[in-house]
Design an enzyme around this catalytic site. Structure first.
Site, mmCIF file in Angstrom:
data_model
loop_
_atom_site.group_PDB
_atom_site.id
_atom_site.type_symbol
_atom_site.label_atom_id
_atom_site.label_comp_id
_atom_site.label_asym_id
_atom_site.label_seq_id
_atom_site.Cartn_x
_atom_site.Cartn_y
_atom_site.Cartn_z
ATOM 1 N N LYS A 119 0.804 -1.211 0.000
ATOM 2 C CA LYS A 119 0.000 0.000 0.000
ATOM 3 C C LYS A 119 0.844 1.270 0.000
ATOM 4 O O LYS A 119 0.445 2.289 -0.574
ATOM 5 C CB LYS A 119 -0.935 -0.019 1.203
ATOM 6 C CG LYS A 119 -1.985 -1.130 1.162
ATOM 7 C CD LYS A 119 -2.871 -1.095 2.381
ATOM 8 C CE LYS A 119 -3.969 -2.146 2.320
ATOM 9 N NZ LYS A 119 -3.442 -3.516 2.364
ATOM 10 N N LYS A 161 -2.570 0.560 9.041
ATOM 11 C CA LYS A 161 -2.925 -0.428 8.022
ATOM 12 C C LYS A 161 -1.711 -1.252 7.634
ATOM 13 O O LYS A 161 -0.623 -0.703 7.429
ATOM 14 C CB LYS A 161 -3.475 0.260 6.766
ATOM 15 C CG LYS A 161 -4.743 1.035 6.989
ATOM 16 C CD LYS A 161 -5.151 1.834 5.761
ATOM 17 C CE LYS A 161 -5.539 0.959 4.607
ATOM 18 N NZ LYS A 161 -6.051 1.764 3.460
ATOM 19 N N GLY A 167 -8.691 -7.015 3.524
ATOM 20 C CA GLY A 167 -9.761 -7.673 4.274
ATOM 21 C C GLY A 167 -9.840 -7.259 5.726
ATOM 22 O O GLY A 167 -10.406 -7.973 6.551
ATOM 23 N N GLY A 168 -9.256 -6.089 6.062
ATOM 24 C CA GLY A 168 -9.312 -5.625 7.439
ATOM 25 C C GLY A 168 -8.265 -6.226 8.343
ATOM 26 O O GLY A 168 -8.162 -5.856 9.513
ATOM 27 N N HIS A 211 -16.787 4.147 1.736
ATOM 28 C CA HIS A 211 -15.846 3.274 1.032
ATOM 29 C C HIS A 211 -16.472 2.916 -0.308
ATOM 30 O O HIS A 211 -17.413 2.131 -0.379
ATOM 31 C CB HIS A 211 -15.584 2.016 1.865
ATOM 32 C CG HIS A 211 -14.591 1.075 1.268
ATOM 33 N ND1 HIS A 211 -13.647 0.417 2.023
ATOM 34 C CD2 HIS A 211 -14.375 0.678 -0.001
ATOM 35 C CE1 HIS A 211 -12.910 -0.355 1.228
ATOM 36 N NE2 HIS A 211 -13.348 -0.211 -0.005
ATOM 37 N N HIS A 238 -13.576 -3.262 9.829
ATOM 38 C CA HIS A 238 -13.003 -3.056 8.490
ATOM 39 C C HIS A 238 -13.286 -4.208 7.541
ATOM 40 O O HIS A 238 -12.667 -4.314 6.490
ATOM 41 C CB HIS A 238 -11.489 -2.797 8.586
ATOM 42 C CG HIS A 238 -11.133 -1.715 9.559
ATOM 43 N ND1 HIS A 238 -11.458 -0.397 9.353
ATOM 44 C CD2 HIS A 238 -10.505 -1.763 10.766
ATOM 45 C CE1 HIS A 238 -11.033 0.328 10.395
ATOM 46 N NE2 HIS A 238 -10.461 -0.472 11.250
ATOM 47 N N GLU A 278 -9.835 1.074 -4.872
ATOM 48 C CA GLU A 278 -10.628 1.421 -3.704
ATOM 49 C C GLU A 278 -10.369 2.871 -3.305
ATOM 50 O O GLU A 278 -9.220 3.301 -3.185
ATOM 51 C CB GLU A 278 -10.318 0.481 -2.542
ATOM 52 C CG GLU A 278 -10.576 -0.987 -2.875
ATOM 53 C CD GLU A 278 -10.719 -1.861 -1.658
ATOM 54 O OE1 GLU A 278 -10.530 -1.359 -0.531
ATOM 55 O OE2 GLU A 278 -11.025 -3.055 -1.818
ATOM 56 N N ARG A 300 -7.034 -8.377 -8.137
ATOM 57 C CA ARG A 300 -7.718 -9.669 -8.229
ATOM 58 C C ARG A 300 -9.208 -9.410 -8.359
ATOM 59 O O ARG A 300 -9.657 -8.263 -8.284
ATOM 60 C CB ARG A 300 -7.462 -10.506 -6.972
ATOM 61 C CG ARG A 300 -7.826 -9.771 -5.681
ATOM 62 C CD ARG A 300 -7.647 -10.621 -4.459
ATOM 63 N NE ARG A 300 -7.701 -9.861 -3.228
ATOM 64 C CZ ARG A 300 -8.810 -9.498 -2.598
ATOM 65 N NH1 ARG A 300 -9.981 -9.796 -3.115
ATOM 66 N NH2 ARG A 300 -8.764 -8.825 -1.460
#
Length: 662
Positions: A119, A161, A167-168, A211, A238, A278, A300
């Site tokens: 990220k 993060k 996926g949180g 989101h 999340h 996102e 993906r």
């Protein structure tokens, strides 16, 4: 149609693998499944044309072992590997190994995954491409003291993060500086366990965030299109709970800005295949073109891709297969349009009454309503194990408008009957009717703000108990002399248990075939009781209201399970096996009990320690999530019956406390 593959291997399991198999079968492509010990008899193994065993149940010894998966593909003559979503789907090393073996990876290039997989690096790349990003720190320095200083500079609240994965996992919201150190340790530990990388980044937490993500698709001929947006703002920890497409309140100007930024992001890395950009948007007011920021890219197919399929009429897995085989995208941007509205709700084996703890157990009964789309990888008789995500199904609905689609979602959730394990079905149903969500006025904090109302455990209706008692006792209302006695009525005492509560009742059988359940707050009088193969009905009370329910009866070691589904609500009752005697009930008031089967990853208490009620004593991990173990009372620890790294079973005693002095 462009020539495609003859046989592919699916490097995944459960619902994901079943989803890919369905499209491949329609396209005339043979499929190879892989499975672990726990999945030997799973649905995806049954559906595939071939199946190869790849190791023990833990993912680190099976589904994450790329060498075994590649060997299975070569052994079965598969030409390509579809990674599904999760597991190895965003592992560039796996992509390199697949291609080195002469196989095709059905997904983006390893370079694209590397570019967007971390990220921090992805944010830097997007900034250079002119895509707006969330303010924060994404550098290489990871000293806790330095990161705490950066959090102060960014300004609380902040979001920690994991730079790898999603996926949180490895994500923590921190409101105050004094909570930062604990949150950082927990996030890094969870990130390391989930992705093998403890590195984190810090972002400013946007107030009232929405989101919203954009589905993009590219091919090897330089074409990139978007398939509009999805709103994934309904989240807990999340983790996405209900998704929808298109996003409510999306103006044409806002859509053009967001989808344009998403296409620009995909073009910046010459993206091929299905991907998701996102964004976080400011939801404090109307959506605006200057009020959204890039968060990350998932290289993906996403779990929530069905809502995009429903509004566009495009099978995204088919596009993946065609693009991987070298074909150009089937449609250009002007050919893709939005039709109607779609929702997806994630049905999980988890217990909302116990802070949504994932639960294990056997699905004694699984029944969906005849209408709607249900993507699932399990069926009646399958087990929910501690090794994998506890998803049961994705409940997907479509309608000509948002209101219609949402009503259909509520109806489908209410019509779903799962017996043998706790689920979040009632929570999802309540959420689908929550006024703010229904009005389209919500953000990622809605569930947290409304959690008490959404998870309020309503008392079990006495008519539910009455029907369960009749079924548990095996009473046949068609017997010609039901309840006949020379003197008075026949009585049956019955003791049922449901949700850790006992229901001691008395069922009386009248000469006219009527039945009365007493012992609760009010007697329940039933007439015209009729029992079919899977449905029971009766007239209730003086008003003779007609009631009916679906049911299933399953003998178990602990007794007879009677699951009653009525008015959109499932209650599982157990009639204890009287031959075994009364079961001793564990006294949990002076002990910490394992809430699920899992692994102790942290232990911070020893025998003799004095602790306060609510103090964290340790952390356990199960089904890819961490759960804190807290003291139920203030006192001195008597015993610690577990150790770090140990696997413990659901219900095991972990810590006990000394008895209070008399």
């Amino acid at each position: 149609m462009h020539a495609c593959f003859k046989k592919i291997l699916i490097a995944n399991r459960g619902e994901i693998a079943c989803r890919v198999i369905r499209t491949a079968r329609r396209m005339g492509i043979e499929t190879v499944a892989v499975y672990s010990d726990a999945d030997r008899n799973s649905l995806h193994v049954e559906m595939a044309d071939e199946a190869v065993h790849i190791g023990p149940s833990p993912v680190g010894e099976s589904y994450l072992v790329g060498e075994r998966i590649i060997a299975a593909a070569l052994e079965t003559g598969a030409e390509a590997i579809h990674p599904g979503y999760g597991f190895l789907s965003e592992n560039p090393g796996f992509v390199d190994a697949v291609e080195a073996a002469g196989l095709t990876f059905i997904g983006p290039s390893a370079d694209a995954i590397r570019a967007m997989g971390l990220k921090d690096a992805a944010k830097d790349l997007m900034q250079k491409a002119g895509v707006p990003v969330v303010p924060g720190y994404q550098g290489n320095r990871q000293e806790p003291e330095f990161l705490a200083e950066e959090a102060e500079r960014i300004g609380y609240p902040v979001l920690i993060k994991a730079r790898a994965g999603g996926g949180g996992k490895g994500m923590r919201k921190v409101e105050r500086a004094q909570d930062f150190a604990d949150a950082l340790r927990s996030a890094a530990r969870e990130a390391s366990a989930a992705f093998g990388d403890p590195h984190v980044l810090i972002e400013k937490f946007i107030t009232a965030p929405r989101h919203i993500e954009v589905q993009v698709f590219g091919d090897s001929h330089g074409n990139v299109v978007h398939l509009f947006e999805r709103d994934c703002s309904l989240q807990r920890r999340h983790q996405k709970v209900i998704e929808e497409a298109p996003a409510p309140g999306m103006s044409a100007e806002m859509r053009a800005a967001m989808t344009g930024a998403a296409v620009k992001a995909a073009e910046a890395i010459a993206y091929r295949g299905a991907g998701t950009i996102e964004f976080i948007a400011d939801g404090s007011g109307p959506l605006r073109p200057d009020g959204f920021w890039f968060m990350e890219m998932n290289t993906r197919l996403q779990v929530e891709h069905p809502v995009t399929e429903m509004i566009t009429g495009i099978d995204l897995v088919e596009w993946q297969l065609l693009v991987a085989a070298g074909a150009p995208l089937p449609f250009a941007q002007p050919d893709i349009a939005i039709t109607g509205h779609a929702f997806e709700a994630r049905l999980y084996a988890e217990d909302p009454a116990r802070d949504f703890i994932p639960v294990t157990g056997r699905l004694e009964h699984l029944e969906f309503p005849p209408e709607g789309r249900f993507d699932t990888g399990v069926r009646t008789g399958d087990a929910i194990t501690p090794f994998y995500d506890p998803m049961i199904a994705k409940v997907i609905t479509h309608g000509p408008d948002r209101e219609t689609a949402l009503v259909r979602l509520s109806t489908m959730l209410d019509g779903t009957h799962v017996a043998g394990t706790a689920t979040n079905a009632a929570f999802l149903s309540a959420l689908s009717r929550q006024p703010g969500f229904v009005a389209g006025a919500f953000d990622t904090g809605l569930i947290e703000r409304e959690l008490a109302d959404l998870t309020a455990a309503a008392a079990v209706p006495e008519e539910h108990v009455a029907l369960a008692a009749i079924l548990a006792l095996g009473i046949d209302p068609d017997m010609p002399h039901l309840g006949w006695r020379a003197y008075g009525e026949a009585f049956h005492d019955v003791r049922l248990s449901a949700r850790d509560r006992a229901y001691e009742r008395c069922l009386s059988l009248g000469k006219n075939g009527g039945m009365t359940l007493s012992g609760g707050a009010e007697p329940v009088v039933l007439e015209n009781v009729a029992i079919g193969k899977a449905e029971i009905s009766a007239r209730l009370g003086p008003a003779r209201k007609q009631i009916s329910a679906r049911f299933v009866r399953v003998p178990q070691a602990s007794g007879l399970l009677v699951s009653v589904h009525m008015n959109g609500r499932t209650e599982d009752f157990v009639l204890a096996d009287q031959r075994s005697g009364a079961a001793a009930e564990a006294d949990e008031s002076r002990a910490v009990i394992a809430p699920m089967t899992g692994t102790i990853v942290q232990l911070s208490v020893s025998a003799g320690d004095v602790v306060e009620a609510g103090q964290k004593l340790g952390v356990m991990e199960a089904m890819k999530m961490e759960t804190a173990l807290v003291a139920p009372l203030s006192g001195r620890v008597a015993t610690v019956d577990c150790a770090e790294g140990a696997t413990v079973s659901d219900g095991a005693v972990l810590v006990t406390f000394e008895e209070e002095a008399s």
